[in-house]
Scaffold this motif. Structure first.
Motif, short mmCIF file in Angstrom:
data_model
loop_
_atom_site.label_atom_id
_atom_site.label_comp_id
_atom_site.label_asym_id
_atom_site.label_seq_id
_atom_site.Cartn_x
_atom_site.Cartn_y
_atom_site.Cartn_z
N TYR B 29 42.88 -49.14 17.08
CA TYR B 29 43.15 -48.19 15.97
C TYR B 29 42.45 -46.85 16.21
N SER B 358 53.68 -45.13 6.98
CA SER B 358 52.47 -45.98 6.95
C SER B 358 52.86 -47.45 7.06
N PRO B 359 52.31 -48.14 8.05
CA PRO B 359 52.67 -49.56 8.21
C PRO B 359 52.07 -50.40 7.11
N ARG B 360 52.86 -51.35 6.60
CA ARG B 360 52.40 -52.26 5.56
C ARG B 360 52.28 -53.68 6.09
N LYS B 382 43.02 -56.53 7.65
CA LYS B 382 42.68 -55.99 6.33
C LYS B 382 42.04 -54.59 6.37
N PRO B 383 41.13 -54.32 7.30
CA PRO B 383 40.54 -52.97 7.33
C PRO B 383 41.57 -51.86 7.55
N TYR B 384 42.75 -52.24 8.05
CA TYR B 384 43.77 -51.25 8.36
C TYR B 384 44.88 -51.26 7.31
N LEU B 385 44.63 -51.99 6.21
CA LEU B 385 45.55 -52.04 5.06
C LEU B 385 46.91 -52.64 5.43
N ILE B 386 46.92 -53.47 6.46
CA ILE B 386 48.13 -54.20 6.85
C ILE B 386 48.06 -55.53 6.12
N HIS B 387 48.99 -55.73 5.18
CA HIS B 387 48.83 -56.85 4.25
C HIS B 387 50.02 -57.78 4.15
N SER B 388 51.15 -57.39 4.74
CA SER B 388 52.37 -58.16 4.51
C SER B 388 52.80 -58.88 5.78
N ASP B 414 56.02 -48.57 5.07
CA ASP B 414 56.40 -48.25 3.69
C ASP B 414 57.84 -47.72 3.70
N GLU B 436 50.41 -41.55 10.12
CA GLU B 436 51.25 -42.70 9.76
C GLU B 436 51.89 -43.28 11.02
N LEU B 439 49.20 -45.06 13.06
CA LEU B 439 48.81 -46.35 12.47
C LEU B 439 49.85 -47.43 12.79
#
Lengths: 467, 467
Positions: B29, B358-360, B382-388, B414, B436, B439
């Motif tokens: 990252y 922004s990747p989700r 998680k630190p990179y807000l990738i949650h799905s 997104d 974005e 990431l």
């Protein structure tokens, strides 16, 4: 034993109402995405009114407009809360260049920082010296700085995922750089714009002189990131580079302004107040669409979405459109002061002041037990891709409400694009996506609905009371 | 018992390597955000080359450019894989208006749909009839349609959170509307653009005639959402409204083109292949920055980021830049055909073709056990807000690789802004945010790294083997 009790209690509560909650959240989101008012309101605020610096005519237009729009919603109460605000004006456009040899100049893009004094009439020309940070500036001392313009060139740290952290890391340079440089006899400061990308927009923002006497205050301006790179390169080639800038800004006397407040009075606990808010003022360079027109219209839409979704809140829900967040926080302070003087019981406050981008979650200032309670609602938010419920910062305007009992929260939209626009001429309506804005309004409404439904008492407190 | 074994095994594996994995993800990252190449490559593809419709000169320039850039990375192998592609050309700009009374006309914004035939020379004028959907069109029958232009006006459903679902819901109207209308004697179709917002851009996209003979084929165009609303309003006022449109598009003979492939050969299992890809072709109206320049440069950067982060993959990692996703999928089919003919073992394929936002997270076509294994990596992301991390669609180009063993995945950025730009003249570089995009590239690299490290064997298989 306590832990087991907590888990069982939480589980039962959540199961019991999950169906209704899920249905209410669906109504809220659908209503916002198909029938939302946020975007239309923001269009007016941004394109019919424009930048809303405290004390300006536009700020007063925004007060009137949002009051009228709230009045159309059939709320229980709409009012203006008077507050005196500072009035800083930019004056004639700034102008700056560096001089590579006598008479050979290259113009660069700057803007005065909010609160800065003007340059002497006709501008100021002096040798320029570059420092990489506030710390480096303090280490240089009078010898190196006296009589010069100090260029503070600290880029935002690109590898932080949350761009607000990167912003926080550089904000002392912008806020306090001039006061520090003035101590060593500098005649002005030029600060790299707090922008993660390279472009030509200078980004303004507040600065302060602390207790420095008026006679010692020096003018301070932000320079665009492209020109910061250029200037840094030129200084590397020529240590005796001259820099010129002129700015004509001025601090005038305080003027009367207002917080705008709309309320749905609670049906069961009218004395327990939930606040949802954003700030009505903005900087003057753009139209303040992201900062914080978005938060204003989302907060207004929370009240409308509750009504449209047929939800009658138990507690009193107030949308508060704060005045003067950017250069004084007078509105936030006044609201808290009045609340305290009236002995109002505020149980929850939620601020949206991070742009109108796709919402990712919320951050909270509250007890661990309360955070756990909120996190138990996570699955309700999952269909809407709201995934982040963490301890953290809430918002500047609601900060003064902080006490031991209130839960404070901030909406956390995706932060990647925010600083491309923040405090710059390109914080404008065309950079707001309607759906992103509406998802934010719906997410705020959903959280307010759940906080109203389940309250801010926590299980651990209850269990403790029983011990 | 089986379940307990699975949990324990997973837990041990994750604990064992979590430290290294977390460090490697951080490297990936950081490298992407501070030193990424995606944005620079996309700048060239978009601004120096531009729209890359299959068979065009620009598409061939893009093949050469990306091949050269991959060659600079010091990969183990870079090659072009020949593939014959269709060549459809738009010709002179389209033109359309409606006529409220003889000679009183209002122009509207249209574009030919990809694969459509031209109108007769000089255009076509006829009465226009509006239908709300493909289903409604089928129900109308020859009586109502014969000799007319059919206007299919189905808005995307705004209250779906995932905008790709809303797109899927309306795609039959665009793809098959003309063929269906032609059966009832219509002389042309005008289809509402697949765009969630109201603006003036017509959005192209593929359509087909099925087995309809050439003589029966009728021209089909997309109309901007603003003009769809206007036209619908005018039809409501005047059932005998005339509509005129002319378009000059043409299907030419197939031409030679290429998939572009770069490879890092695996150090332990060189015969196990992981593909990461996007498509090099685009529609012709914009420069194809989001669709799918973003996926192309991100895929290229996966190889570079692995190298820069000092990660030597065990398996062979290939970036495949597919040709002709938009109007034929010939590149995807060719790649799978060659892979099969060579008995290559593909274990994982990941496509980025949903924009550079922004990747989700990711969606997966794989076994439940494999999905559970992937979900066990959630905390690393998680630190990179990738949650799905959900079951779902992967991507068109990698679809032909599907068999019982391969894991297929799609990057899920997104989706809120995607259809503002998709297949329209405003799918351009200035609408891509550097961070974005970066990431997304980093997230793809992180997933490829983990899939390479832990393989696509699943615990439940292993447990079952031991039973």
């Amino acid at each position: 034993m306590k832990h087991i009790l907590i888990v069982v209690f939480l589980f039962t509560t959540v199961q019991f109402s999950a169906q209704t909650d899920a249905e209410n959240l669906k109504k809220i989101y659908s209503n916002s995405l198909t029938n939302g008012m946020s975007y239309q309101w923001l269009d007016h605020l941004s394109n019919q009114i424009g930048g809303r610096l405290s004390g300006s005519l536009n700020a007063e237009k925004a007060v009137q407009y949002t009051k009228e729009e709230l009045e159309k919603l059939g709320l229980d109460k709409v009012w203006l809360q008077p507050v005196m605000v500072p009035r800083w004006v930019r004056g004639a456009p700034e102008f700056a260049y560096f001089e590579t040899s006598p008479g050979v100049t290259t113009n660069v893009n700057i803007c005065a920082l909010g609160g800065s004094v003007a340059t002497p009439t006709g501008g100021i020309k002096a040798k320029i010296i570059e420092v990489g940070s506030y710390t480096e500036l303090k280490a240089l001392g009078e010898d190196k700085i006296k009589g010069k313009i100090v260029f503070i060139n600290r880029p935002m740290q690109a590898d932080l995922i949350n761009t607000f952290e990167a912003y926080g890391g550089c904000s002392v340079e912008r806020y306090a750089g001039a006061a520090e440089a003035a101590k060593y006899g500098a005649v002005g400061t030029i600060v790299r714009s707090l922008n993660l990308r390279l472009d030509d927009y200078p980004h303004t923002g507040s600065m302060g002189y602390g207790d420095l006497p008026n006679s010692k205050r020096i003018p301070s301006a932000a320079i665009s990131t492209n020109d910061a790179e250029l200037l840094s390169g030129m200084i590397a080639l020529n240590k005796n580079l001259n820099f010129f800038f002129s700015q004509n800004c001025k601090q005038l006397a305080d003027v009367q302004s207002y917080n705008v407040i709309g309320e749905i009075t609670g049906s069961e606990f009218p004395n327990e107040i939930i606040v949802v808010g954003g700030h009505l003022d903005s900087w003057d360079l753009g139209d303040g669409s992201h900062d914080d027109g978005a938060g204003v219209v989302q907060s207004m839409d929370v009240l409308r979405l509750l009504k449209e979704s047929g939800i009658r809140p138990k507690r009193t829900i107030r949308a508060v459109l704060f005045m003067n967040e950017e250069n004084g926080l007078r509105g936030g302070k006044k609201y808290a002061e009045v609340a305290k003087s009236k002995n109002e019981k505020h149980v929850f406050a939620l601020e949206s002041d991070s742009g109108g981008f796709s919402p990712r979650g919320f951050s909270f200032q509250c007890s661990e037990a309360m955070l756990a309670k909120i996190q138990s609602w996570r699955s309700l938010f999952k269909p809407y891709l709201i995934h982040s419920f963490e301890a953290g910062y809430s918002g500047a305007d609601i900060g003064p409400l902080k006490d031991d009992n209130i839960v404070l929260a901030g909406l956390r939209p995706d932060s990647q694009r925010y600083f491309d626009h923040h405090h710059a001429a390109n914080d404008t309506f065309e950079h707001v996506n309607k759906r992103e804005l509406e998802l934010g309004a719906a997410s705020m409404t959903a959280l307010v609905y759940l906080m109203d439904t389940y309250g801010t008492e926590t299980i651990s407190n209850e269990v403790e009371l029983r011990d």
